[in-house]
Write a protein that holds these residues in place. Structure first.
Motif, PDB file in Angstrom:
ATOM      1  N   MET A   1     -33.438  -5.021  15.932  1.00 55.93           N
ATOM      2  CA  MET A   1     -32.736  -4.121  15.012  1.00 55.93           C
ATOM      3  C   MET A   1     -31.232  -4.226  15.226  1.00 55.93           C
ATOM      4  O   MET A   1     -30.756  -4.285  16.355  1.00 55.93           O
ATOM      5  CB  MET A   1     -33.212  -2.677  15.260  1.00 55.93           C
ATOM      6  N   LYS A   2     -30.487  -4.263  14.128  1.00 59.76           N
ATOM      7  CA  LYS A   2     -29.037  -4.315  14.231  1.00 59.76           C
ATOM      8  C   LYS A   2     -28.426  -3.446  13.133  1.00 59.76           C
ATOM      9  O   LYS A   2     -28.816  -3.548  11.964  1.00 59.76           O
ATOM     10  CB  LYS A   2     -28.538  -5.756  14.094  1.00 59.76           C
ATOM     11  N   VAL A   3     -27.495  -2.560  13.510  1.00 59.24           N
ATOM     12  CA  VAL A   3     -26.776  -1.743  12.541  1.00 59.24           C
ATOM     13  C   VAL A   3     -25.572  -2.552  12.070  1.00 59.24           C
ATOM     14  O   VAL A   3     -24.687  -2.880  12.864  1.00 59.24           O
ATOM     15  CB  VAL A   3     -26.327  -0.400  13.152  1.00 59.24           C
ATOM     16  N   THR A   4     -25.560  -2.886  10.778  1.00 57.76           N
ATOM     17  CA  THR A   4     -24.492  -3.738  10.249  1.00 57.76           C
ATOM     18  C   THR A   4     -23.344  -2.948   9.642  1.00 57.76           C
ATOM     19  O   THR A   4     -22.251  -3.482   9.463  1.00 57.76           O
ATOM     20  CB  THR A   4     -25.058  -4.705   9.198  1.00 57.76           C
ATOM     21  N   SER A   5     -23.575  -1.669   9.308  1.00 55.58           N
ATOM     22  CA  SER A   5     -22.464  -0.842   8.803  1.00 55.58           C
ATOM     23  C   SER A   5     -22.782   0.639   8.991  1.00 55.58           C
ATOM     24  O   SER A   5     -23.950   1.046   8.972  1.00 55.58           O
ATOM     25  CB  SER A   5     -22.178  -1.132   7.326  1.00 55.58           C
ATOM     26  N   VAL A   6     -21.722   1.410   9.199  1.00 54.22           N
ATOM     27  CA  VAL A   6     -21.818   2.871   9.343  1.00 54.22           C
ATOM     28  C   VAL A   6     -20.765   3.478   8.426  1.00 54.22           C
ATOM     29  O   VAL A   6     -19.572   3.190   8.567  1.00 54.22           O
ATOM     30  CB  VAL A   6     -21.569   3.322  10.797  1.00 54.22           C
ATOM     31  N   GLU A   7     -21.202   4.322   7.500  1.00 57.12           N
ATOM     32  CA  GLU A   7     -20.265   4.904   6.535  1.00 57.12           C
ATOM     33  C   GLU A   7     -20.510   6.400   6.399  1.00 57.12           C
ATOM     34  O   GLU A   7     -21.624   6.831   6.094  1.00 57.12           O
ATOM     35  CB  GLU A   7     -20.428   4.235   5.170  1.00 57.12           C
ATOM     36  N   LYS A   8     -19.461   7.186   6.664  1.00 53.58           N
ATOM     37  CA  LYS A   8     -19.585   8.630   6.512  1.00 53.58           C
ATOM     38  C   LYS A   8     -19.581   8.995   5.031  1.00 53.58           C
ATOM     39  O   LYS A   8     -18.774   8.490   4.257  1.00 53.58           O
ATOM     40  CB  LYS A   8     -18.439   9.348   7.221  1.00 53.58           C
ATOM     41  N   LYS A   9     -20.501   9.889   4.651  1.00 55.00           N
ATOM     42  CA  LYS A   9     -20.608  10.347   3.274  1.00 55.00           C
ATOM     43  C   LYS A   9     -20.344  11.850   3.218  1.00 55.00           C
ATOM     44  O   LYS A   9     -20.079  12.491   4.230  1.00 55.00           O
ATOM     45  CB  LYS A   9     -22.012  10.038   2.729  1.00 55.00           C
TER      46      LYS A   9
ATOM     47  N   GLU B   1     -34.161   4.060  16.407  1.00 55.90           N
ATOM     48  CA  GLU B   1     -33.334   3.304  17.344  1.00 55.90           C
ATOM     49  C   GLU B   1     -31.877   3.271  16.889  1.00 55.90           C
ATOM     50  O   GLU B   1     -30.950   3.417  17.695  1.00 55.90           O
ATOM     51  CB  GLU B   1     -33.886   1.881  17.469  1.00 55.90           C
ATOM     52  N   ALA B   2     -31.683   3.101  15.575  1.00 52.88           N
ATOM     53  CA  ALA B   2     -30.323   3.048  15.037  1.00 52.88           C
ATOM     54  C   ALA B   2     -29.610   4.390  15.194  1.00 52.88           C
ATOM     55  O   ALA B   2     -28.434   4.443  15.562  1.00 52.88           O
ATOM     56  CB  ALA B   2     -30.374   2.642  13.563  1.00 52.88           C
ATOM     57  N   VAL B   3     -30.308   5.488  14.907  1.00 50.26           N
ATOM     58  CA  VAL B   3     -29.723   6.824  15.038  1.00 50.26           C
ATOM     59  C   VAL B   3     -29.336   7.093  16.490  1.00 50.26           C
ATOM     60  O   VAL B   3     -28.255   7.619  16.788  1.00 50.26           O
ATOM     61  CB  VAL B   3     -30.720   7.897  14.528  1.00 50.26           C
ATOM     62  N   LYS B   4     -30.216   6.698  17.408  1.00 52.01           N
ATOM     63  CA  LYS B   4     -29.938   6.897  18.836  1.00 52.01           C
ATOM     64  C   LYS B   4     -28.751   6.052  19.271  1.00 52.01           C
ATOM     65  O   LYS B   4     -27.872   6.504  20.018  1.00 52.01           O
ATOM     66  CB  LYS B   4     -31.177   6.542  19.653  1.00 52.01           C
ATOM     67  N   GLU B   5     -28.703   4.805  18.809  1.00 53.46           N
ATOM     68  CA  GLU B   5     -27.606   3.900  19.177  1.00 53.46           C
ATOM     69  C   GLU B   5     -26.258   4.438  18.716  1.00 53.46           C
ATOM     70  O   GLU B   5     -25.256   4.341  19.437  1.00 53.46           O
ATOM     71  CB  GLU B   5     -27.853   2.527  18.552  1.00 53.46           C
TER      72      GLU B   5
END
Length: 458
Positions: free
Chosen positions: A1-9, A79-83
């Motif tokens: 698993m890899k998070v490629t972007s994080v954007e606040k909405k 996993e992404a949320v925890k990371e």
């Protein structure tokens, strides 16, 4: 698993773009194949024996994609949320962006716990009633005891409103008896409107042994077979009974209570009523203080957080109905509603509960409120006593972290309420005969209005 972007909405949400690698996706595809191969028919192969490539060639390369994605994305999301260190407080909204043999990418809109910015939270003020109990109020409290002791006594006179007439009756439509229109020794309390409009009015004035025909026209919204139809009821009065209330004196008080005199009984009723009214006044005051606390708070509550609270309310209500032997679907049928309507009606309450929890959490943080081990153990002991079970069993049922959080919120609530000031409720403006509020006369010179008297909340 890899998070490629994080954007606040907006509204305390964060959009994550998450990629699941090819090897994990391939393993999930193989698992989906093994699970579903017995349900797919492939000519030339026994059921469940067709190779995966043959099935994919026949049904399409994406035949197992859905099952594989459903297998992988929950764990990938967690996993992404925890990371990212996100405090997930709601249900995520998922969207598949891309899927191929090389893996798949999806977006998840995460509801995160918002940071509440408090306004004034100590020294708030709200109106609070100061209940008073009058003799008339006590009379109303006494009424149920009188009603239960009241007896029906046969009388030799014409029936009047408020009496109970014991009747035989039979209804005829054009001379033919109709279904459901017959009864014997039916006790009809006159004036309560339990029968077809006009029926009871024509029984009034009859006496025991008297018979007569009563002309009635059924309402238009009655049973379809009789709606709007004129019918005749033949009625015979067998007995007329009047309600005879007991003498309300010391003997009455002895019969219906543990007190020796009526005065003692009335005082007890008054004291209990005042206690109830005072408790309600305090609850109303606390609710008004919480309303002010919320109004002064700046906080964007995510919809997902409210959705979770709506589910809790729905589950709680379903459990209460079940304890009464009523299923939720039966309740919907009785009330003429469905789950969507009920959820919509519960949403404002859920939002208010979420806002209150966020505000009190912010108060607890600002005041550094904590729960000691002694306070935690005392609450466990209280719950054990309440539910009649060992303390260790209570601990196994209720998570320690959750219980301590509730106790901290309780402390914050008590702090805000204890520092709030109770004001006298404003009197409603008197109305004129036309129903409009009568304006006050004012002098030309402006004078300062008196300040409302304030008392510290207990």
């Amino acid at each position: 698993m890899k998070v490629t972007s994080v954007e606040k909405k907006e509204k305390s949400t964060v959009e994550l773009t998450i990629q699941v690698e090819a090897d994990k996706f391939e393993a999930a595809l193989q698992k989906a194949y093994l699970k579903n191969r017995t349900r797919l028919n492939v000519p030339g192969f026994r059921k469940g024996k067709a190779p995966r490539k043959i099935i994919e060639g026949m049904y399409g390369s994406g035949v197992f994609y859905e099952d594989a994605i459903n297998e992988l994305y929950p764990a990938a999301y967690d996993e992404a949320v925890k990371e990212q260190g996100l405090d997930d407080v709601g249900y995520p909204k998922m969207e598949i962006v891309e899927v191929s043999k090389e893996g798949f990418t999806f977006k998840a809109l995460v509801s995160v716990r918002p940071e509440a910015k408090l306004g004034e939270y100590l020294g708030l003020s709200a109106p609070k009633d100061e209940p008073k109990v009058t003799d008339k109020d006590i009379d109303e409290e006494l009424r149920p005891y009188i009603d239960r002791a009241t007896r029906l006594v046969s009388v030799k006179r014409k029936a009047k409103k408020g009496d109970t007439a014991v009747i035989d009756f039979e209804g005829f439509d054009n001379g033919t008896p109709f279904e459901g229109g017959k009864g014997e020794n039916y006790e009809l309390k006159l004036g309560e409107g339990m029968f077809v409009p006009g029926f009871e009015d024509q029984v009034i004035g009859m006496k025991a042994g008297e018979e007569k025909d009563i002309d009635i026209t059924f309402p238009e919204d009655y049973h379809p077979d009789l709606a709007g139809r004129p019918v005749v009821f033949h009625v015979k009065v067998n007995e007329v009974k009047e309600a005879q209330a007991p003498e309300v004196d010391d003997e009455f008080a002895k019969d219906v209570s543990e007190f020796e005199t009526l005065a003692e009984f009335r005082k007890s009723l008054g004291d209990k009523l005042l206690e109830r009214l005072s408790a309600q006044a305090q609850a109303n005051f606390e609710n008004a203080v919480m309303e002010q606390l919320i109004e002064g708070m700046e906080c964007e509550v995510p919809d997902g957080m409210v959705d979770v609270q709506v589910d809790r309310l729905m589950d709680d209500y379903a459990m209460r109905l079940q304890s009464q032997g009523i299923r939720m679907d039966e309740y919907y049928s009785m009330m003429g509603m469905n789950a969507d309507i009920m959820r919509a009606s519960a949403r404002p309450s859920a939002l208010k509960q979420v806002q209150t929890e966020l505000a009190l959490t912010a108060v607890a943080k600002a005041e550094n409120l904590e729960v000691s081990d002694e306070e935690y153990e005392a609450e466990i002991a209280r719950l054990a006593e309440q539910y009649k079970m060992p303390a260790e069993q209570v601990k196994s049922i209720i998570p320690e972290e959750g219980l301590k959080k509730d106790l901290v919120l309780k402390k914050a609530n008590e702090l805000v309420v204890s520092k709030a000031k109770a004001t006298k409720p404003k009197k409603a403006a008197k109305k004129t005969e036309e129903g409009e509020a009568k304006p006050k006369r004012t002098r030309a010179k402006k004078t300062e209005e008196p300040k409302e008297e304030e008392t510290k909340a207990e």
